[in-house]
Write a protein that holds these residues in place. Sequence first.
Motif, PDB file in Angstrom:
ATOM      1  N   LYS A   8       0.853  -1.192   0.000  1.00 32.62           N
ATOM      2  CA  LYS A   8       0.000   0.000   0.000  1.00 32.62           C
ATOM      3  C   LYS A   8       0.887   1.239   0.000  1.00 32.62           C
ATOM      4  CE  LYS A   8      -3.445   2.495   2.635  1.00 32.62           C
ATOM      5  NZ  LYS A   8      -4.290   2.562   3.815  1.00 32.62           N
ATOM      6  N   GLU A   9       0.467   2.257  -0.762  1.00 30.15           N
ATOM      7  CA  GLU A   9       1.200   3.510  -0.789  1.00 30.15           C
ATOM      8  C   GLU A   9       0.297   4.624  -0.283  1.00 30.15           C
ATOM      9  OE1 GLU A   9       2.928   3.073  -4.994  1.00 30.15           O
ATOM     10  OE2 GLU A   9       4.526   3.933  -3.748  1.00 30.15           O
ATOM     11  N   ILE A  10       0.899   5.558   0.455  1.00 25.71           N
ATOM     12  CA  ILE A  10       0.177   6.721   0.944  1.00 25.71           C
ATOM     13  C   ILE A  10       0.972   7.970   0.570  1.00 25.71           C
ATOM     14  CG2 ILE A  10      -0.959   5.462   2.828  1.00 25.71           C
ATOM     15  CD1 ILE A  10       1.068   6.679   4.782  1.00 25.71           C
ATOM     16  N   VAL A  91       3.635   0.617   4.998  1.00 21.80           N
ATOM     17  CA  VAL A  91       3.223   1.329   3.790  1.00 21.80           C
ATOM     18  C   VAL A  91       4.428   2.063   3.219  1.00 21.80           C
ATOM     19  CG1 VAL A  91       0.820   1.627   4.528  1.00 21.80           C
ATOM     20  CG2 VAL A  91       2.493   3.417   5.020  1.00 21.80           C
ATOM     21  N   GLU A  94       4.529   7.411  -1.248  1.00 21.03           N
ATOM     22  CA  GLU A  94       4.786   7.637  -2.670  1.00 21.03           C
ATOM     23  C   GLU A  94       5.343   9.035  -2.916  1.00 21.03           C
ATOM     24  OE1 GLU A  94       1.165   7.191  -4.892  1.00 21.03           O
ATOM     25  OE2 GLU A  94       0.027   8.367  -3.457  1.00 21.03           O
TER      26      GLU A  94
END
Length: 128
Positions: A8-10, A91, A94
């Motif tokens: 997952k990217e945040i 995570v 990005e």
Amino acid sequence: MEKQTLVKEICPTTTQSWIAEGAVLVDVREKNEVMKLRFIAHEIIYIPLSEFEERYAELPKDRKLVMVCDSGARSLRAAGFLVNHGYGNVVNMEHGLKRWVERGFAIGGDPAAVTGNSGDCCSTSGCC
């Protein structure tokens, strides 16, 4: 490094919320990069990607970890490595330090180290 698992990217804005909730930033940039420009956050662990496979066990498994670097590419590799090694709450941030600087979040050092030609990364709508 091993084959990467989807991570997952945040964005940096969401990262700020994670930090407020107790997440740890894990900066995988090399020491010379950190000396020029560094993240300012409550809790940061520095493990250069060049040492990551040997040192990843230093990271807590019971905390949220946000992996960071200059652009988000190296930290994504490190995040995938952690997921493949049993870390569940990881995570990747990005766009990395470049976007962090663009958003005006706290830094130490000279932002010119990453702001040289970052104009093309923010042209997409939906950036946070």
